[in-house]
Design an enzyme around this catalytic site. Structure first.
Site, PDB file in Angstrom:
ATOM      1  N   ALA A 114      34.780  42.643  39.948  1.00  0.00           N
ATOM      2  CA  ALA A 114      35.414  43.018  38.683  1.00  0.00           C
ATOM      3  C   ALA A 114      36.912  43.261  38.737  1.00  0.00           C
ATOM      4  CB  ALA A 114      34.729  44.268  38.123  1.00  0.00           C
ATOM      5  N   GLY A 117      39.984  44.113  36.432  1.00  0.00           N
ATOM      6  CA  GLY A 117      39.357  44.641  35.224  1.00  0.00           C
ATOM      7  C   GLY A 117      39.592  43.876  33.943  1.00  0.00           C
ATOM      8  N   GLY A 118      40.306  42.770  33.993  1.00  0.00           N
ATOM      9  CA  GLY A 118      40.551  42.025  32.765  1.00  0.00           C
ATOM     10  C   GLY A 118      39.273  41.553  32.103  1.00  0.00           C
ATOM     11  N   LYS A 119      38.390  40.945  32.892  1.00  0.00           N
ATOM     12  CA  LYS A 119      37.136  40.451  32.331  1.00  0.00           C
ATOM     13  C   LYS A 119      36.186  41.606  32.012  1.00  0.00           C
ATOM     14  CE  LYS A 119      37.618  35.972  34.619  1.00  0.00           C
ATOM     15  NZ  LYS A 119      38.947  36.243  35.221  1.00  0.00           N
ATOM     16  N   ARG A 142      41.585  47.702  45.251  1.00  0.00           N
ATOM     17  CA  ARG A 142      41.532  46.996  43.972  1.00  0.00           C
ATOM     18  C   ARG A 142      40.731  47.779  42.937  1.00  0.00           C
ATOM     19  NH1 ARG A 142      42.479  41.678  43.364  1.00  0.00           N
ATOM     20  NH2 ARG A 142      40.481  41.262  42.345  1.00  0.00           N
ATOM     21  N   ASP A 182      32.811  36.334  38.859  1.00  0.00           N
ATOM     22  CA  ASP A 182      34.129  35.706  38.942  1.00  0.00           C
ATOM     23  C   ASP A 182      34.481  35.687  40.421  1.00  0.00           C
ATOM     24  OD1 ASP A 182      36.475  34.532  37.884  1.00  0.00           O
ATOM     25  OD2 ASP A 182      37.518  36.449  38.083  1.00  0.00           O
ATOM     26  N   CYS A 235      38.735  30.043  39.952  1.00  0.00           N
ATOM     27  CA  CYS A 235      40.030  29.520  39.499  1.00  0.00           C
ATOM     28  C   CYS A 235      40.514  28.473  40.503  1.00  0.00           C
ATOM     29  CB  CYS A 235      41.053  30.636  39.311  1.00  0.00           C
ATOM     30  SG  CYS A 235      41.344  31.658  40.772  1.00  0.00           S
TER      31      CYS A 235
END
Length: 498
Positions: A114, A117-119, A142, A182, A235
């Site tokens: 996570a 924390g954007g998502k 993080r 992610d 990504c």
């Protein structure tokens, strides 16, 4: 923008994959990168934000709350509205995986990797306070950024863990409605945004990350309930980390199937033709999504939505309210977790709930939690989301919405409580406009003098002394103590405007 120095081995690989498209792909690295932000609909609607901001915004096609802004259009990260949590600065393509997960209010959701924390905050906004978001990251440093962004967003129904996913499987087997992975990856899609990644990239990185990604997919699958949906994203452009990863997973997990990604503007289908027929179900990866920098306004991403077959459990009409916690509470996290497992401070109240109740009666117009829903860990008090299993042996950083701490029988409210409240839930409020110099002065930690009438109360007879919720354009940014017409600043030092 000048083209970044791309590794020669990377260029050769991409030319072999893209063939006729390679020239357009390479040319995209000479174009300016795209800047995006996402409106935090836990705080306000998109329409409200657009009427409030002076930023010139253009919609991101795949995210209803996402917008492009221009690089020269001020500095959104240095604006009071950012400190009020009204938006999150996020690369436009990075908004895609959470959109593909299609989260609904009332669901139980896991963000497995996570940080920062954007998502997580994107998923939390979709829950609208109903249900549960568990945000986990294995890296302790993080996780600090993850906690801060969750608090800034005003999320009330999040649990933050700092654990190897292998330790989560037992507690959460078949538990989640939705899971986002992610995954850590070779980062090839970020070379235009972060040129340093291009400098350190190595040709063996896809192979290096593939084993970790394979393990994460297997772990996530065990935590997804029948009928549930999980999204795997990277990504990077590497087929080894994308289509090959999904094809191998499908071959091993017959209960899962790809849900075809929608054809948003510029999204391209996956490329099973790059797999060379090595996987029995490789053709199904055509339903995954690739976001290419030469086809859309964003960086490179890959995303796959995987549905676990089976009948989902019925979802409650509105889901549990934030802080609901029926039945017995989860056991405390092991000693050493932040705010957990420690003995009460000397002089602390016998039951921190009593100190919180006094604070709520004196400082809040409405308490957005109930006494039966509170969880105390040492001197710290949390409102824990509903239905968590026992988390024995799991490192819990936040077991819920952090409300504050108790020392010498006095409750000190947390910054997270301020950010999660609405202005009307506080007895005393002070509101500055974003253009008022005092807004930035407050965010810098300064003591401020109030003009007559600037302290507002939500009830008659409220003393002009005590905690006040400081707001910018009506949205909370933190606490201050009011006394004799002065605002004694309680904005956390680590959050201050610099």
């Amino acid at each position: 923008m000048t083209e970044p120095m791309l590794p020669e081995a990377f260029k050769q690989k991409m030319e072999g994959l893209l063939e006729a498209e390679y020239s357009a792909f390479l040319a995209s690295y000479g174009e300016d990168r795209h800047y995006g932000l996402r409106v935090n609909t836990l705080k306000l609607s998109v329409e409200q934000f657009r009427s409030l901001t002076r930023l010139e915004l253009d919609p991101v096609p795949w995210a209803a709350t996402g917008f492009y802004y221009r690089e020269g259009d001020g500095r959104p990260g240095k604006h009071p509205h950012y400190h009020a949590g009204l938006y999150y600065i996020q690369e436009p393509s990075a908004m895609a995986p959470a959109e593909l997960l299609d989260v609904r209010p009332g669901e139980k959701v896991l963000d497995l990797c996570a940080a920062p924390g954007g998502k997580t905050t994107q998923l939390a906004a979709k829950l609208q306070g109903a249900g549960l978001i568990v945000a986990n990251d294995v890296h302790p440093d993080r996780v600090k950024a993850l906690v801060k962004n969750i608090e800034l967003s005003g999320t009330r129904n999040a649990v933050v863990l700092n654990e190897d996913p292998a330790k989560l499987e037992g507690a959460f087997t078949g538990y989640f409605d939705k899971v986002l992975i992610d995954a850590p990856c070779s980062g090839e899609g970020m070379f235009r945004k972060e040129e340093d990644m291009a400098k350190v990239w190595r040709p063996d990185w896809p192979e290096k990350y593939a084993e970790m990604q394979r393990t994460l997919l297997r772990q996530a699958a065990r935590m997804l309930k029948p009928g549930g949906l999980m999204v795997y994203s990277t990504c990077t452009f590497s087929p080894e980390e994308n289509e090959a990863m999904i094809a191998a997973f499908l071959d091993e997990h017959p209960a899962f199937a790809v849900e075809h990604a929608p054809a948003f503007g510029g999204w391209a289908p996956g490329r099973p033709d790059w797999l060379g027929g090595r996987y029995a179900r490789g053709a199904e990866t055509a339903g995954t999504a690739r976001l290419w920098p030469h086809r859309l306004a964003g960086e490179g991403h890959f995303a796959a939505a995987l549905r676990r077959r089976g009948e989902p459990a019925p979802l409650a009409a509105a889901g549990p309210a934030p802080g609901d916690r029926p039945g017995r509470p989860a056991k405390p996290a092991r000693r050493g977790a932040a705010g957990a497992g420690r003995a009460p401070a000397r002089g602390a109240a016998a039951d921190p709930r009593e100190a919180l109740a006094r604070f709520a009666a004196e400082q809040l117009a409405a308490a957005p939690y109930g006494a039966a829903e509170l969880e105390c860990r040492g001197e710290h008090v949390y409102a824990a989301p509903a239905g968590l299993p026992p988390l024995d042996g799991i490192r819990v950083i936040r077991p819920g919405w952090y409300l504050g701490s108790v020392a010498k029988q006095r409750f000190t409210p947390s910054h997270a409580l301020a950010m999660g409240l609405r202005a009307e839930e506080a007895l005393r409020t002070v509101t500055f406009t974003a253009d008022d110099p005092r807004a930035v002065r407050y965010l810098k930690g300064e003591t401020l003098e109030l003009a007559p009438g600037e302290l507002r109360t939500t009830a008659d007879g409220v003393p002009a002394k005590g905690y006040a919720l400081v707001c910018i354009d009506g949205y909370p940014v933190g606490w201050a103590k009011v006394q004799d017409g002065m605002l004694k600043n309680e904005y956390p030092p680590g959050w201050r405007w610099t």
